[in-house]
Motif scaffolding. Structure first.
Motif, PDB file in Angstrom:
ATOM      1  N   THR A   1     -12.975 -33.792  19.156  1.00  0.00           N
ATOM      2  CA  THR A   1     -13.488 -34.529  20.317  1.00  0.00           C
ATOM      3  C   THR A   1     -12.876 -34.061  21.636  1.00  0.00           C
ATOM      4  O   THR A   1     -13.311 -34.498  22.696  1.00  0.00           O
ATOM      5  CB  THR A   1     -13.265 -36.047  20.147  1.00  0.00           C
ATOM      6  OG1 THR A   1     -11.876 -36.307  19.874  1.00  0.00           O
ATOM      7  CG2 THR A   1     -14.110 -36.595  19.000  1.00  0.00           C
TER       8      THR A   1
ATOM      9  N   ASP B   1     -11.755 -37.274  15.411  1.00  0.00           N
ATOM     10  CA  ASP B   1     -11.266 -37.741  16.718  1.00  0.00           C
ATOM     11  C   ASP B   1      -9.758 -37.899  16.560  1.00  0.00           C
ATOM     12  O   ASP B   1      -9.236 -39.008  16.414  1.00  0.00           O
ATOM     13  CB  ASP B   1     -11.939 -39.057  17.098  1.00  0.00           C
ATOM     14  CG  ASP B   1     -11.545 -39.550  18.486  1.00  0.00           C
ATOM     15  OD1 ASP B   1     -11.143 -38.708  19.318  1.00  0.00           O
ATOM     16  OD2 ASP B   1     -11.629 -40.771  18.725  1.00  0.00           O
TER      17      ASP B   1
ATOM     18  N   THR C   1     -15.186 -42.287  22.776  1.00  0.00           N
ATOM     19  CA  THR C   1     -15.789 -43.605  22.964  1.00  0.00           C
ATOM     20  C   THR C   1     -17.053 -43.637  22.107  1.00  0.00           C
ATOM     21  O   THR C   1     -17.546 -42.582  21.680  1.00  0.00           O
ATOM     22  CB  THR C   1     -16.165 -43.857  24.430  1.00  0.00           C
ATOM     23  OG1 THR C   1     -17.215 -42.928  24.800  1.00  0.00           O
ATOM     24  CG2 THR C   1     -14.961 -43.677  25.352  1.00  0.00           C
ATOM     25  N   PRO C   2     -17.601 -44.810  21.853  1.00  0.00           N
ATOM     26  CA  PRO C   2     -18.844 -44.844  21.074  1.00  0.00           C
ATOM     27  C   PRO C   2     -19.946 -43.980  21.679  1.00  0.00           C
ATOM     28  O   PRO C   2     -20.698 -43.324  20.958  1.00  0.00           O
ATOM     29  CB  PRO C   2     -19.204 -46.336  21.079  1.00  0.00           C
ATOM     30  CG  PRO C   2     -17.870 -47.026  21.150  1.00  0.00           C
ATOM     31  CD  PRO C   2     -17.035 -46.168  22.058  1.00  0.00           C
ATOM     32  N   THR C   3     -20.010 -43.943  23.016  1.00  0.00           N
ATOM     33  CA  THR C   3     -21.046 -43.130  23.671  1.00  0.00           C
ATOM     34  C   THR C   3     -20.787 -41.642  23.475  1.00  0.00           C
ATOM     35  O   THR C   3     -21.698 -40.880  23.103  1.00  0.00           O
ATOM     36  CB  THR C   3     -21.099 -43.454  25.173  1.00  0.00           C
ATOM     37  OG1 THR C   3     -21.409 -44.834  25.349  1.00  0.00           O
ATOM     38  CG2 THR C   3     -22.170 -42.613  25.864  1.00  0.00           C
ATOM     39  N   SER C   4     -19.552 -41.207  23.704  1.00  0.00           N
ATOM     40  CA  SER C   4     -19.265 -39.774  23.581  1.00  0.00           C
ATOM     41  C   SER C   4     -19.356 -39.305  22.131  1.00  0.00           C
ATOM     42  O   SER C   4     -19.784 -38.179  21.862  1.00  0.00           O
ATOM     43  CB  SER C   4     -17.881 -39.448  24.157  1.00  0.00           C
ATOM     44  OG  SER C   4     -16.840 -40.006  23.366  1.00  0.00           O
TER      45      SER C   4
ATOM     46  N   CYS D   1     -12.041 -40.923  12.470  1.00  0.00           N
ATOM     47  CA  CYS D   1     -11.695 -41.494  13.773  1.00  0.00           C
ATOM     48  C   CYS D   1     -10.343 -42.205  13.757  1.00  0.00           C
ATOM     49  O   CYS D   1     -10.066 -43.013  12.857  1.00  0.00           O
ATOM     50  CB  CYS D   1     -12.779 -42.469  14.216  1.00  0.00           C
ATOM     51  SG  CYS D   1     -14.388 -41.670  14.459  1.00  0.00           S
TER      52      CYS D   1
ATOM     53  N   PHE E   1      -7.034 -46.210  20.881  1.00  0.00           N
ATOM     54  CA  PHE E   1      -7.552 -47.139  21.881  1.00  0.00           C
ATOM     55  C   PHE E   1      -8.322 -48.305  21.240  1.00  0.00           C
ATOM     56  O   PHE E   1      -9.055 -49.022  21.918  1.00  0.00           O
ATOM     57  CB  PHE E   1      -8.458 -46.412  22.877  1.00  0.00           C
ATOM     58  CG  PHE E   1      -7.713 -45.541  23.849  1.00  0.00           C
ATOM     59  CD1 PHE E   1      -7.218 -46.061  25.039  1.00  0.00           C
ATOM     60  CD2 PHE E   1      -7.480 -44.207  23.567  1.00  0.00           C
ATOM     61  CE1 PHE E   1      -6.519 -45.267  25.927  1.00  0.00           C
ATOM     62  CE2 PHE E   1      -6.781 -43.401  24.450  1.00  0.00           C
ATOM     63  CZ  PHE E   1      -6.295 -43.924  25.643  1.00  0.00           C
TER      64      PHE E   1
ATOM     65  N   MET F   1     -10.767 -48.134  19.079  1.00  0.00           N
ATOM     66  CA  MET F   1     -12.210 -47.896  18.945  1.00  0.00           C
ATOM     67  C   MET F   1     -12.587 -47.129  17.690  1.00  0.00           C
ATOM     68  O   MET F   1     -13.719 -46.643  17.572  1.00  0.00           O
ATOM     69  CB  MET F   1     -12.723 -47.147  20.179  1.00  0.00           C
ATOM     70  CG  MET F   1     -12.650 -47.972  21.450  1.00  0.00           C
ATOM     71  SD  MET F   1     -13.492 -47.194  22.862  1.00  0.00           S
ATOM     72  CE  MET F   1     -12.354 -45.846  23.225  1.00  0.00           C
TER      73      MET F   1
ATOM     74  N   ASN G   1     -16.347 -46.137  16.958  1.00  0.00           N
ATOM     75  CA  ASN G   1     -16.723 -44.729  17.036  1.00  0.00           C
ATOM     76  C   ASN G   1     -17.342 -44.240  15.728  1.00  0.00           C
ATOM     77  O   ASN G   1     -18.293 -43.451  15.722  1.00  0.00           O
ATOM     78  CB  ASN G   1     -15.504 -43.873  17.382  1.00  0.00           C
ATOM     79  CG  ASN G   1     -15.064 -44.054  18.820  1.00  0.00           C
ATOM     80  OD1 ASN G   1     -15.855 -44.448  19.669  1.00  0.00           O
ATOM     81  ND2 ASN G   1     -13.807 -43.769  19.095  1.00  0.00           N
TER      82      ASN G   1
ATOM     83  N   SER H   1     -20.856 -45.536  15.585  1.00  0.00           N
ATOM     84  CA  SER H   1     -21.711 -44.781  16.510  1.00  0.00           C
ATOM     85  C   SER H   1     -22.096 -43.430  15.914  1.00  0.00           C
ATOM     86  O   SER H   1     -23.220 -42.959  16.090  1.00  0.00           O
ATOM     87  CB  SER H   1     -20.996 -44.571  17.851  1.00  0.00           C
ATOM     88  OG  SER H   1     -20.946 -45.767  18.576  1.00  0.00           O
TER      89      SER H   1
END
Length: 479
Positions: free
Chosen positions: A120, A146, A152-155, A175, A179, A181, A185, A188
């Motif tokens: 990532t 990651d 992030t979920p978007t990336s 993942c 953070f 997430m 993640n 996502s």
């Protein structure tokens, strides 16, 4: 943290039994002990694929093959910061090494997973080059880690969507939770087309850990409606096994497997779930689905519906005035920071109403304990059980364990100690210890009780007797 070889084998069987598809058993090249443990797990005949981890060097791959694993997982750093500072290689060199090591691993194993470590923080064009080299060399799956938890979920979704059309094999994600997430993640990535996810029980892993098995599974099962192959009814059981082996307890408020995940204290919440559990629970995920139990909790926010429901189970029926007094006493105790147990509730209710829920099923007559640094702790209990004197002797890991085992041995119906906690409520070597515990009966119902004293063994014994009496009360009143 570290697990003993026997712990690891037991954990591997548990994961296989609940339906985990691939178990990464360890890093065989890291030590002789690790090699022997991975080899032992690979020889257990599990239903899961057993995987061994290897750096991108032939000797590591050889150790995996010698250990007899089903899958070899090779990895190499791909981000600039890791290439420069950990392996001192250029991107072009990493691509060449990837092709060579995957080809070598595939010559010796039917299944090869390739990881671009720190994916990532690697540019997508560079990632596609590395993964393409791995696939062309024979990788049967690629992993997108990651590594430091910065996605992030978007990336993460954007990265998997960019890779998916270019990668014709299984895409896996790994993942980290730096953070908080990791699970988000992971989910996502699944939404974007990932085929496989790497998770850990209770989220345990490097630094802040990884995506959690139970949380990830239940999102995919309950929200997405996909069958993961996991026997979800054993998720709580699995979580507690790892807590026991690792010594790291799951926080009570932890999602899915935490003690409070399906517990309700607030008056309006309790009233709602008594009428319809979907009012203050997801509905699409019930406690029974994950091996949990719904519980009404007693505390400063407790409401009369919850208290009346709990008392009705032992046929105590206070009038409205008595109910107000019972709730007032519960809130007074709770406001002082003390946990209020079902046993406390029954004692308060009996005092306020002047009635009894049926007397004591088990009363301690005598207890004797022998322990020392050169002997196995042994407890002998003499108790009056439903009016009949019973004697039982048991050994244990310590004095408290032996005492509790002996007490359980005096009662005819099975009861299992599920949780045990002790804390000091004063200072010094003669401190008062406060014991809280949870017991499960043969129907899977949970009962909590507590006791305090300057002798922790006797306090533990008293708490256990309180819990067993509640098991009897509820069992008798439900026949």
């Amino acid at each position: 943290m570290s697990f003993t070889p026997s712990d690891k084998i037991e954990i591997a069987h548990q994961l296989s039994d609940i339906g985990v598809y691939v178990i990464e058993a360890g890093f065989p090249a890291s030590s002789a002990d690790e090699f022997s443990t991975v080899k032992a797990i690979a020889a257990e005949g599990l239903n899961s694929i057993v995987c061994g981890l290897a750096r991108s060097v032939q000797s590591d791959v050889d150790r995996c093959i010698d250990a007899g694993v089903d899958m070899v997982h090779v990895f190499i750093p791909t981000s600039e910061v890791q290439r420069v500072h950990t392996i001192r290689k250029s991107h072009e060199e990493v691509v060449a090494i990837t092709g060579d090591i995957v080809r070598y691993a595939r010559d010796h194993a039917d299944k090869v997973l390739f990881s671009a470590m720190d994916a990532t923080r690697t540019g997508i064009p560079e990632l596609i080059e590395v993964y393409t080299a791995a696939v062309e060399a024979g990788a049967t799956a690629i992993n997108v880690p990651d590594t430091v938890g910065v996605a992030t979920p978007t990336s993460m979704k954007e990265m998997i969507r960019a890779l998916r059309p270019k990668i014709p094999v299984t895409i896996d994600v790994h993942c980290h939770n730096d953070f908080g997430m990791a699970t988000a993640n992971t989910i996502s990535a699944v939404e974007a087309g990932a085929d496989q996810v790497q998770v850990t029980v209770n989220g345990i892993g490097e630094r802040a850990g990884n995506a959690d098995l139970a949380c990830t599974t239940m999102v995919i099962e309950s929200i997405f409606g996909y069958d993961t192959g996991i026997t979800t009814e054993r998720l709580v059981e699995t979580s507690r096994m790892i807590s026991r082996f690792s010594g790291i307890m799951v926080p009570p408020t932890y999602p899915v497997t935490g003690e409070f995940a399906f517990s309700h204290e607030s008056g309006i919440h309790s009233q709602g779930v008594i009428e319809n559990a979907s009012t203050f629970e997801p509905g699409i995920m019930t406690p029974e689905m994950v091996g949990h139990r719904r519980r009404l909790k007693l505390g400063k926010h407790v409401g009369r519906h919850a208290v009346r429901e709990m008392l009705s189970q032992v046929h105590i029926q206070p009038d409205d005035t008595q109910m107000d007094e019972i709730i007032s006493r519960i809130k007074h105790i709770s406001s002082k920071g003390k946990k209020v147990t079902e046993h406390d509730l029954y004692e308060i209710a009996e005092t306020v109403t002047g009635t009894s829920a049926g007397g004591k099923y088990i009363e301690l007559v005598d207890i004797a304990i022998m322990t020392g640094n050169h002997m196995i702790p042994t407890a002998t209990v003499r108790a009056r059980v439903n009016g009949v004197e019973e004697v039982c002797a048991r050994t244990g890991n310590g004095a408290v364990d032996a005492a509790i085992r002996a007490l359980i041995g005096t009662v005819p119906k099975p009861a299992t100690l599920k949780e045990f906690n002790i804390s000091a409520i004063s200072e010094g070597s003669d401190a008062i210890g406060h014991v809280t515990l949870v017991v499960e009966d043969e129907k899977g119902r949970l009962f909590d009780a507590a006791a305090s004293g300057d002798d922790v063994v006797l306090a533990s014994t008293e708490a256990m007797i309180n819990a067993l009496n509640m098991v009897y009360r509820n069992g008798r009143n439900n026949h």
